[in-house]
Design an enzyme around this catalytic site. Structure first.
Site, PDB file in Angstrom:
ATOM      1  N   HIS A  18       0.806  -1.233   0.000  1.00 34.83           N
ATOM      2  CA  HIS A  18       0.000   0.000   0.000  1.00 34.83           C
ATOM      3  C   HIS A  18       0.836   1.279   0.000  1.00 34.83           C
ATOM      4  O   HIS A  18       0.288   2.355  -0.225  1.00 34.83           O
ATOM      5  CB  HIS A  18      -0.912   0.054   1.237  1.00 34.83           C
TER       6      HIS A  18
HETATM    7 ZN   LIG Z   1      -4.233  -7.029   3.727  1.00 35.95          ZN
END
Ligand SMILES: [Zn+2]
Length: 366
Positions: free
Chosen positions: A123
């Site tokens: 992320h």
């Molecule tokens: Zn995850």
């Protein structure tokens, strides 16, 4: 690395890596003559700009020294998910160094498969931290590998969360086939990863997203793997697979709504091995610590073509590794969703599969 603490209320627990190492040892899948255990050395900071913005890196370094500045918040530093932690820069640099070093071992031919349970921070974005991720070890390792040796790399993200940072890096890049199978962005962070996100420009068709409904179980998961993930991988024929093996798809995971067992998880890892045994595996998510360690022990066994066996079965009390009832086995009990939940999960999966087969398959000659 396993002792690093994100705080008592933070779900990300690096000790999962230590538990995995212990469980692998207990099940006799560690310490084989062909295996090498590498200490993660910090990544060369010059490599960070392969993905990250210098201004963000400066703030992250300061945050790691315990400094606090208001600009940090705009960069995701100091939020609930990515808090300010003393030592976070150094720790993230070592996590990324582990991924990078194992990637080089594979690219140089010193290793066929490798696993960094403290990698997979999919992320992290160029200019900000999010989703428990500060430095994107995945993008940096893949980009550097491509600089060293041009090749076809498939990135397969099995984590319950969409691999948004990695997708962004390779959205226009056909050298990397990005496939993410995750819980739909309608119900889970990072709220992205629709099947309509398929890449741009030369990268059109080289980004594949398979969003799943809450309640998706092993049956539905097996269906999407067979219908789109494995055929696309076979058609692309990668020389190397980077696999983000997040274990937060499990029915017991406290953060997500997927309902898989580690039986489906094993089929996924075995499927990848059949297509390309050169695999860099990365840990990623997994917030049921004990079952995450079991998943990764199974993954490590599969990568090494070993059958795990508990040499201490019946001798050591179960509380050492988890609930007494599951001691003596690494395998989950079967679980199936029922009624409307199952029906909706299957209907949505069929719809998503049909879209991918129409939009993406022709680009790969399928
Ligand atoms: Zn995850």
């Amino acid at each position: 690395m396993g002792r690093f603490d994100f705080g008592p209320d933070h779900p990300f627990k690096p000790e999962r890596a230590t538990k995995t190492f212990d469980l692998c040892t207990r099940y006799g899948v560690m310490n084989h003559p062909w295996m090498t255990v590498l200490d993660p050395e910090p990544l060369d900071p010059d490599l960070l700009t392969l993905f990250h913005e210098p201004a963000y890196l400066e703030l992250l370094e300061e945050a790691g020294r315990g400094e606090v500045r208001i600009e940090m918040l705009e960069r995701g530093l100091g939020t609930q998910d990515t808090p300010l932690i003393r030592g976070i820069y150094e720790w993230s640099l070592r996590a990324a160094g582990g991924t990078h070093a194992t990637m080089l071992s594979i690219v140089n031919g010193d290793a066929l498969a490798a696993f960094n349970p403290l990698g997979g921070f999919h992320h992290a974005m160029p200019g900000h931290a999010e989703g428990f991720c500060y430095l994107n070890d995945v993008v940096i390792a893949i980009r550097d590998a491509l600089q060293i040796k041009p090749m076809k790399i498939a990135y397969v993200d099995l984590d319950a969360h969409h691999g948004n940072g990695v997708q962004q890096a390779f959205y226009r890049d056909p050298r990397v086939l990005f496939i993410s199978v995750h819980e739909t962005g309608r119900t889970l962070y990072p709220w992205s990863g629709s099947e309509t996100e398929t890449g741009e420009g030369k990268g059109k068709g080289f980004t594949v997203n398979v969003p799943l409904e809450p309640g998706t179980d092993d049956d539905v998961y097996g269906f999407v793997l067979d219908a789109v993930v494995f055929p696309l991988l076979k058609a692309f024929s990668p020389e190397l697979i980077v696999a983000e093996l997040g274990a937060d798809i499990l029915v017991s995971d406290p953060l997500t709504h997927l309902k898989m067992t580690n039986n489906a998880y094993q089929s996924a890892v075995k499927g990848l091995m059949d297509i390309c045994p050169r695999i860099l595996a990365l840990g990623g998510g997994g917030y049921d610590l004990y079952r995450t360690a079991r998943c990764w022990t199974l993954a490590w066994s599969i990568l090494n073509r070993l059958e795990p066996t508990d040499e201490f079965a019946g001798l050591v009390g179960g509380m050492m590794f988890g609930p007494e009832m599951e001691v003596g086995s690494l395998y989950d009990y079967p679980y199936q969703s029922k009624g409307d939940v199952k029906e909706k999960a299957f209907d949505e999966a069929r719809r998503v599969v049909a879209t991918i087969q129409t939009e993406v398959f022709p680009i790969h000659g399928l």
